[in-house]
Design a protein around this motif. Structure first.
Motif, PDB file in Angstrom:
ATOM      1  N   ARG A 169       0.752  -1.129   0.050  1.00  0.00           N
ATOM      2  CA  ARG A 169       0.191  -0.034  -0.001  1.00  0.00           C
ATOM      3  C   ARG A 169       0.855   1.086   0.062  1.00  0.00           C
ATOM      4  O   ARG A 169       2.019   1.225   0.405  1.00  0.00           O
TER       5      ARG A 169
ATOM      6  N   GLU B 275      -2.571   5.157   2.011  1.00  0.00           N
ATOM      7  CA  GLU B 275      -3.370   4.052   2.204  1.00  0.00           C
ATOM      8  C   GLU B 275      -3.174   3.222   3.443  1.00  0.00           C
ATOM      9  O   GLU B 275      -4.078   2.605   4.090  1.00  0.00           O
TER      10      GLU B 275
ATOM     11  N   GLU C 137      -4.531   4.806   6.505  1.00  0.00           N
ATOM     12  CA  GLU C 137      -5.956   4.973   6.395  1.00  0.00           C
ATOM     13  C   GLU C 137      -6.621   3.838   6.907  1.00  0.00           C
ATOM     14  O   GLU C 137      -7.906   3.646   7.418  1.00  0.00           O
TER      15      GLU C 137
END
Length: 637
Positions: free
Chosen positions: A79, A83, A86
């Motif tokens: 990622r 990301e 997150e």
């Protein structure tokens, strides 16, 4: 919030903890203290639920949310930085996924009057309310704020996590923890991979964090700025101090002195009693009296003196060889890796005996400059050592470059020449490698032991220039203090990179800041520099805030209200009264301590419950006044 009740932890018949108990209250800021191996990291694992106690229990509310940052962890890849960060918002992601499912059903179903259709609408309303409560609308803004605070730039957000070093990946894990807003944060050496600016940002974040914090750190300044309570783990027990690390050290010395005095007084009583027993044991008319004295000794609870870890390094750098007045000349120097320019046009001169600090955020070129001085990398411009300069270089990963197959003794012996070879065992002893330790393989040493061994290598030559790149990594606070004193006393020239403010304070009075591709000189110490950076950072934040306000709809201007002078005056008066109360209480306690230290008084007071009740009351009042003093000090502008 969390209750540790009668916890015992055993390993192979040895107790690490023995029947310990304490509470973690809401908004507590606790630092764990104790020598290496005392069980600090194990305590965090117990609190995090990653390890179970042998006996006892750790109780907490079912809804209590824990965030745990260990020293070593497995990092996820595949990622981008944004990301991966997150993923901290799992609840938001799950709720948004459910909202999409509900919306799809509402669009495709036609049974508008049915009970099932109405339940979907109610669930949709509940989810939207929950999303609003947990701040789903400003999720991206929160991620950006945390990542920037920890040193990431916007251009880093779309880079793959695998591109970053272990230290930067650790920052991503820390960012995820902070975004989850747990009820209690458990942090094991959180500052190990942070630069000074990120550490200060984390301190400020902790100041506004609504949950509790329990942390382990070898950064004394960080501990003092964050914690207000210190739990010391020693001899399988704990001692709970309602104060920060520096004040805890003072109180610990007082406790040690009291224990030693009490133990001496008790031993005198024991010696006197045993003398009486020996005197009357053989006499028929005194035999029962002797037996009663024996029983009294058996019932006596012996005063224990805690076994404090007093082992410390003892060393001085050898007198440096003579060198020219100019030790280092740097002119228009720079470094580029591929298309990326780290810094350019650096120019400065360092003279004999100076102690220089290189400061700035990670990745700005501090370690690169050290490598350039040491002729380890190619570069632009000129970096030239002066006449007769003999350089010793402690690299950031110096301990990792030791040969793991060699023993401690072989590592030093093979580099020692001349008379130094006769002193290798004594030299290793001064770095806490005594007895069988010198025959240990490097591969089985702890991080702190490898760091001490790497430092030991610097004493094998009379260097007149020391390059020290993060020399305090893996060193405990006491070892840092010894190294700091050795560097202050060192007569040669020092160029240092460090993120430990307390370590740099008192050593460096000239700094070079690496920032935005440039190198800027500051004729000040680290405290003045940090104050300067704090002002600049506040100005930057004000500028960002102003830009956002300009983009946002214009609101009615609210006049800023100055602090109430009368209120401040009242707070100062209260603070003065508290200080006077502390002085009185300390004086009263000192009188009682003097009585306890006197053998005759101690014998008389042993059964005087009123005396000890008064003593404990005074101690409790002192703790309350100290806490009140801290609160008032924090409110005064």
């Amino acid at each position: 919030m969390i209750s540790v009740n009668g916890v015992t932890v055993s390993f192979g018949g040895y107790n690490l903890f023995d029947n310990i108990s304490f509470l973690i209250n809401p908004k507590d800021r606790i630092g764990l203290a104790g020598k290496n191996g005392a069980g600090k990291s194990t305590m965090l694992k117990l609190l995090a639920g990653e390890q179970n106690p042998t006996k006892g229990e750790i109780a907490m509310p079912r809804e209590c949310k824990i965030g745990y940052l260990p020293q070593d962890m497995i990092h996820q890849h595949g990622r981008t930085v944004f990301e991966e960060t997150e993923t901290a918002f799992q609840e938001i992601q799950q709720l948004q996924k459910r909202i999409d499912d509900i919306n799809h059903q509402l669009e495709t179903r036609t049974d508008y009057e049915s009970e099932g259709y109405m339940r979907l609408i109610e669930e949709q309303t509940d989810i939207y309310t929950r999303l609003d409560i947990i701040g789903a609308g400003n999720k991206d803004e929160e991620i950006e704020k945390i990542l920037k605070g920890l040193g990431f730039e916007r251009k880093d957000f779309d880079r793959q996590t695998a591109e970053f070093s272990g230290g930067w990946r650790m920052r991503i894990e820390l960012a995820k923890l902070l975004l989850q807003k747990p009820d209690i944060l458990l942090l094991d050496e959180p500052t190990n991979h942070l630069d000074i600016e990120a550490i200060i940002w984390l301190e400020e974040f902790m100041d506004t964090f609504s949950g509790s914090v329990v942390l382990i750190s070898h950064d004394k300044t960080f501990l003092d700025n964050v914690t207000k309570r210190t739990i010391e783990i020693v001899n399988q027990k704990i001692y709970d101090y309602k104060t920060n690390y520096s004040h805890y050290l003072v109180l610990r010395e007082e406790r040690k002195e009291q224990q030693e005095n009490a133990a001496k007084n008790q031993q005198k009583i024991i010696d006197q009693t045993e003398a009486l027993i020996d005197k009357y044991r053989a006499k028929a008319n005194k035999a029962s009296f002797a037996q009663s004295l024996i029983k009294k000794l058996d019932r006596m609870e012996r005063v224990e003196v805690d076994d404090f870890d007093t082992a410390t390094m003892h060393f001085r750098f050898p007198p440096p060889a003579h060198s020219g007045k100019i030790v280092l000349t740097v002119e228009h120097a720079g470094k580029t890796y591929g298309d990326k320019q780290i810094f350019s046009d650096a120019s400065f001169i360092i003279t004999k005996g100076e102690k220089i600090g290189l400061v700035g955020r990670n990745g700005e070129g501090k370690s690169t400059m050290m490598k350039m001085i040491a002729k380890k990398v190619q570069h632009d411009g000129m970096v030239q050592l002066g006449h007769s300069v003999l350089m010793g270089y402690f690299e950031q990963d110096q301990e990792e470059k030791l040969d793991p197959k060699k023993t401690v003794f072989e590592t030093i012996d093979e580099l020692a020449v001349g008379d130094v070879r006769k002193q290798v065992r004594g030299l290793l002893g001064s770095f806490l490698f005594g007895g069988d330790d010198i025959d240990k393989k490097v591969q089985v040493l702890s991080g702190g032991e490898r760091g001490r061994l790497a430092l030991c290598k610097l004493l094998l030559e009379p260097y007149n220039l020391l390059l020290m790149d993060e020399p305090t990594n893996h060193l405990d606070i006491r070892s840092k203090d010894i190294l700091k004193k050795a560097l202050i006393d060192y007569e040669g020239t020092v160029i240092m990179v460090s993120h430990d403010r307390d370590f740099m304070k008192g050593i460096c009075n000239r700094l070079f800041e690496f920032r935005d591709g440039k190198v800027k000189e500051h004729l000040c110490d680290i405290e003045e520099f940090m104050q300067l950076r704090k002002v600049e950072r506040l100005n930057e934040l004000d500028l960002e805030k102003k830009e956002k306000q300009e983009k946002a709809p214009v609101k009615k201007e609210v006049k800023e209200v100055n602090p109430n002078e009368a209120e401040q005056k009242q707070l100062k008066q209260q603070l003065k009264k508290t200080e006077e109360a502390i002085e009185r209480l300390e004086a009263d306690i000192k009188v009682l301590d003097t009585q306890l230290a006197n053998p005759e008084d101690y014998t008389r007071l042993m059964n005087d419950q009123t005396f000890f009740a008064n003593y404990n009351t005074l101690k409790k009042k002192l703790d309350e006044e100290m806490k009140k003093w801290e609160e008032l000090s924090g409110k005064i502008l």
